[in-house]
Motif scaffolding. Structure first.
Motif, PDB file in Angstrom:
ATOM      1  N   GLU A 222      20.456  79.065 104.870  1.00 20.22           N
ATOM      2  CA  GLU A 222      19.333  79.918 104.474  1.00 20.22           C
ATOM      3  C   GLU A 222      17.995  79.238 104.754  1.00 20.22           C
ATOM      4  O   GLU A 222      17.025  79.886 105.135  1.00 20.22           O
ATOM      5  N   PHE A 223      17.962  77.927 104.541  1.00 20.17           N
ATOM      6  CA  PHE A 223      16.741  77.181 104.847  1.00 20.17           C
ATOM      7  C   PHE A 223      16.418  77.264 106.336  1.00 20.17           C
ATOM      8  O   PHE A 223      15.276  77.510 106.732  1.00 20.17           O
ATOM      9  N   GLU A 224      17.420  77.110 107.180  1.00 19.78           N
ATOM     10  CA  GLU A 224      17.204  77.167 108.623  1.00 19.78           C
ATOM     11  C   GLU A 224      16.734  78.553 109.051  1.00 19.78           C
ATOM     12  O   GLU A 224      15.830  78.688 109.889  1.00 19.78           O
ATOM     13  N   LYS A 225      17.327  79.597 108.493  1.00 19.13           N
ATOM     14  CA  LYS A 225      16.912  80.963 108.846  1.00 19.13           C
ATOM     15  C   LYS A 225      15.455  81.202 108.455  1.00 19.13           C
ATOM     16  O   LYS A 225      14.687  81.822 109.196  1.00 19.13           O
ATOM     17  N   LEU A 226      15.078  80.698 107.300  1.00 24.13           N
ATOM     18  CA  LEU A 226      13.707  80.846 106.839  1.00 24.13           C
ATOM     19  C   LEU A 226      12.744  80.156 107.802  1.00 24.13           C
ATOM     20  O   LEU A 226      11.701  80.711 108.176  1.00 24.13           O
ATOM     21  N   CYS A 227      13.100  78.940 108.240  1.00 23.97           N
ATOM     22  CA  CYS A 227      12.252  78.195 109.169  1.00 23.97           C
ATOM     23  C   CYS A 227      12.147  78.912 110.516  1.00 23.97           C
ATOM     24  O   CYS A 227      11.097  78.864 111.171  1.00 23.97           O
ATOM     25  N   ALA A 228      13.221  79.563 110.938  1.00 20.62           N
ATOM     26  CA  ALA A 228      13.205  80.288 112.206  1.00 20.62           C
ATOM     27  C   ALA A 228      12.342  81.544 112.125  1.00 20.62           C
ATOM     28  O   ALA A 228      11.760  81.982 113.126  1.00 20.62           O
ATOM     29  N   ASP A 229      12.250  82.139 110.923  1.00 20.40           N
ATOM     30  CA  ASP A 229      11.517  83.398 110.759  1.00 20.40           C
ATOM     31  C   ASP A 229      10.012  83.203 110.631  1.00 20.40           C
ATOM     32  O   ASP A 229       9.229  84.082 111.027  1.00 20.40           O
ATOM     33  N   GLU A 230       9.578  82.091 110.026  1.00 15.79           N
ATOM     34  CA  GLU A 230       8.148  81.879 109.824  1.00 15.79           C
ATOM     35  C   GLU A 230       7.844  80.397 109.664  1.00 15.79           C
ATOM     36  O   GLU A 230       8.743  79.581 109.462  1.00 15.79           O
ATOM     37  N   LYS A 231       6.565  80.049 109.762  1.00 16.65           N
ATOM     38  CA  LYS A 231       6.129  78.666 109.632  1.00 16.65           C
ATOM     39  C   LYS A 231       6.292  78.222 108.176  1.00 16.65           C
ATOM     40  O   LYS A 231       5.700  78.808 107.260  1.00 16.65           O
ATOM     41  N   ILE A 232       7.076  77.188 107.950  1.00 17.94           N
ATOM     42  CA  ILE A 232       7.273  76.624 106.623  1.00 17.94           C
ATOM     43  C   ILE A 232       6.537  75.286 106.564  1.00 17.94           C
ATOM     44  O   ILE A 232       6.783  74.391 107.364  1.00 17.94           O
ATOM     45  N   ASN A 233       5.624  75.161 105.618  1.00 16.85           N
ATOM     46  CA  ASN A 233       4.799  73.953 105.531  1.00 16.85           C
ATOM     47  C   ASN A 233       5.477  72.808 104.791  1.00 16.85           C
ATOM     48  O   ASN A 233       5.109  71.644 104.980  1.00 16.85           O
ATOM     49  N   ALA A 234       6.455  73.128 103.937  1.00 17.44           N
ATOM     50  CA  ALA A 234       7.164  72.073 103.203  1.00 17.44           C
ATOM     51  C   ALA A 234       8.378  72.678 102.523  1.00 17.44           C
ATOM     52  O   ALA A 234       8.456  73.890 102.303  1.00 17.44           O
ATOM     53  N   LEU A 235       9.330  71.816 102.199  1.00 15.91           N
ATOM     54  CA  LEU A 235      10.463  72.184 101.350  1.00 15.91           C
ATOM     55  C   LEU A 235      10.407  71.310 100.116  1.00 15.91           C
ATOM     56  O   LEU A 235      10.423  70.082 100.203  1.00 15.91           O
ATOM     57  N   VAL A 236      10.315  71.943  98.949  1.00 15.38           N
ATOM     58  CA  VAL A 236      10.380  71.233  97.676  1.00 15.38           C
ATOM     59  C   VAL A 236      11.789  71.409  97.127  1.00 15.38           C
ATOM     60  O   VAL A 236      12.258  72.545  96.967  1.00 15.38           O
ATOM     61  N   VAL A 237      12.468  70.303  96.854  1.00 10.60           N
ATOM     62  CA  VAL A 237      13.883  70.392  96.501  1.00 10.60           C
ATOM     63  C   VAL A 237      14.238  69.362  95.439  1.00 10.60           C
ATOM     64  O   VAL A 237      13.653  68.283  95.366  1.00 10.60           O
ATOM     65  N   GLN A 238      15.185  69.737  94.573  1.00 14.01           N
ATOM     66  CA  GLN A 238      15.706  68.850  93.534  1.00 14.01           C
ATOM     67  C   GLN A 238      17.200  68.656  93.787  1.00 14.01           C
ATOM     68  O   GLN A 238      18.028  69.328  93.170  1.00 14.01           O
ATOM     69  N   PRO A 239      17.578  67.756  94.671  1.00 10.49           N
ATOM     70  CA  PRO A 239      18.981  67.682  95.088  1.00 10.49           C
ATOM     71  C   PRO A 239      19.902  66.927  94.146  1.00 10.49           C
ATOM     72  O   PRO A 239      21.114  67.013  94.278  1.00 10.49           O
ATOM     73  N   THR A 240      19.319  66.216  93.153  1.00 12.42           N
ATOM     74  CA  THR A 240      20.145  65.301  92.374  1.00 12.42           C
ATOM     75  C   THR A 240      20.095  65.599  90.887  1.00 12.42           C
ATOM     76  O   THR A 240      19.338  64.973  90.123  1.00 12.42           O
TER      77      THR A 240
END
Length: 461
Positions: A222-240
């Motif tokens: 889903e992250f990749e699809k979002l990046c392909a659809d429009e310019k994404i300036n950053a990803l804020v994530v809490q992976p842990t």
């Protein structure tokens, strides 16, 4: 129905994106107030001399942004502004309420004893530099050396010149976001994430784009699809584990996220507020991609709530920009707190309290299992909370009101949303915010409500 339509001369390729931006601007400036019905897609297409598919794609994009809603048989409407949900926790402590809504580590006498000892030691040999500190960085490089040591414990190796000492994780996240996301930017984040991110983005004029999650965390596809659809300036994530669902993103997914970020040149902002508390965790995003990752951690959730100091490791190319943002928002980290944190890193007190916290949380997770049984899906055994899916028939608002009427406060899932689309009703229950007897009572109350028909008590007032 409004007859508003953009000036066709202002539309540029890709047309659907330009049309969506024009409509979004009209919503923002009040030309299209909440509740307005837009022209039907066919009419809009005819008036602008574009295809229906182009208008449909623009409307779909705006729906994903949370600006439009479609109603079968009625048309497409500008969504009414949602009231600020506020934080997930109760803002004021109420003595008769068992508050399981606020996320805190377990605290007992040992924490007060350690702080009293630290303050006594400071009183005995207080450096004038702490008292008179006014210029950022005037307290010397010793604090950066301690920060590097602590970040290494967190799994993020970094040179001291790439470290910013902050007044906690929230301050660091704001600085990182200001560094990479100017007004009008689009920032991706988990659909269920940090409760303060959405209001912060609103205040900054930044739009959040929600990325789906499952029981392992954010979905790379889903992250990749979002990046392909429009310019994404950053990803804020809490992976842990600190994320609302308590998930631990596997290493394979972390590497996918890093590869996608590299492909589309997206900076990463990694919130790892639990730092060294979580054992046997995969590499941090910062360890995998230090050239594009802001890594944020703090002492508040793992050592002591009152020790409001955090560390941010950042890419070398952003050091000057981030330092400037920190200067204008916080000026400097509080010298007294900074000194205590440094001393505790140096003498081992900080890690001693982390080990103590792990043991305390283990006992509380055991209590949860004993009382609640297999309720929802399990959180990580070193998380500060449990995430509970509400059974069929229960809705969030009624459940929380019912619990409150019985003297227990819990956090609502909707407070953590990046948009207005709640995937399922759920609550978050903090395990460390009260003593263990109160926790037992509160959990039994929650268990009783979950096992009862979904009918809130009638008001007697």
């Amino acid at each position: 129905m409004s007859d508003w339509k953009p000036d066709p001369k202002r539309l540029t390729a890709p047309i659907y994106k330009s049309l969506a931006d024009e409509i979004a601007a009209a919503i923002s400036d009040g030309s299209l107030p909440g509740g307005t019905r837009l022209l039907p897609q066919r009419h809009m297409a005819q008036d602008l001399n574009v295809s229906i598919q182009t208008v449909s794609r623009a409307y779909d994009d705006l729906t994903r942004r949370g600006l439009l809603s479609g109603e079968a048989g009625r048309g497409t409407f500008v969504k009414l502004a949602q009231p600020d949900r506020g934080p997930p926790f109760t803002l004021q402590r109420v003595p008769e309420i068992i508050d399981l809504s606020i996320l805190k580590p377990v605290c007992e006498d040992i924490h007060e004893e350690r702080m009293k000892a630290a303050l006594a030691a400071l009183a005995a040999d207080l450096s004038p530099r702490i008292v008179h500190a006014f210029r950022p960085g005037s307290t010397g490089s010793r604090h950066r050396t301690a920060a590097v040591r602590w970040l290494r414990e967190c799994g993020s190796e970094t040179p001291p010149q790439n470290v910013c000492v902050t007044n906690g994780a929230t301050s660091a996240l704001a600085v990182a976001l200001m560094t990479v996301a100017p007004p009008g930017a689009v920032v991706a984040t988990e659909i269920l994430g940090h409760h303060s991110l959405r209001p912060l983005a609103n205040y900054m004029g930044v739009r959040l784009a929600a990325v789906g999650v499952d029981d392992q965390g954010i979905l790379p596809g889903e992250f990749e699809k979002l990046c392909a659809d429009e310019k994404i300036n950053a990803l804020v994530v809490q992976p842990t584990v600190i994320n609302p669902t308590g998930s631990l993103l596997p290493e394979a997914r972390r590497r996918e996220i890093v590869a996608i970020a590299a492909k589309f040149d997206v900076p990463l902002i990694e919130n790892d507020a639990l730092g060294p508390l979580v054992t046997n965790k995969p590499p941090t995003l910062y360890a995998l991609a230090p050239e594009r990752t802001f890594y944020v951690t703090s002492f508040t959730k793992v050592v002591m709530p009152g020790l409001r100091i955090g560390y941010m490791a950042m890419p070398a190319r952003y050091v000057t920009t981030a330092t400037n943002r920190h200067l204008v928002t916080s000026w400097m980290a509080t010298p007294l707190m900074e000194e205590i944190a440094t001393r505790w890193v140096e003498d081992g007190t900080a890690m001693d309290l982390v080990h103590w916290q792990r043991d305390a949380l283990s006992r509380r997770h055991g209590l949860f299992q004993q009382i609640m049984g297999p309720c929802g899906f399990s959180a990580h055994p070193q998380s500060l909370h449990r995430w509970i899916h509400l059974p069929d028939g229960h809705n969030e608002a009624d459940f929380i009101a019912h619990a409150r009427s019985l003297g227990v406060a819990v956090a609502r899932a909707s407070s953590f949303l990046a948009n207005d689309n709640l995937p399922y009703p759920a609550i978050r229950v903090s395990l460390g915010s009260v003593d263990i007897d109160q926790l037992s009572t509160g959990l039994r109350t929650v268990a009783n409500i979950l096992g009862s028909p979904p009918e809130p008590p009638l008001s007697t007032s």
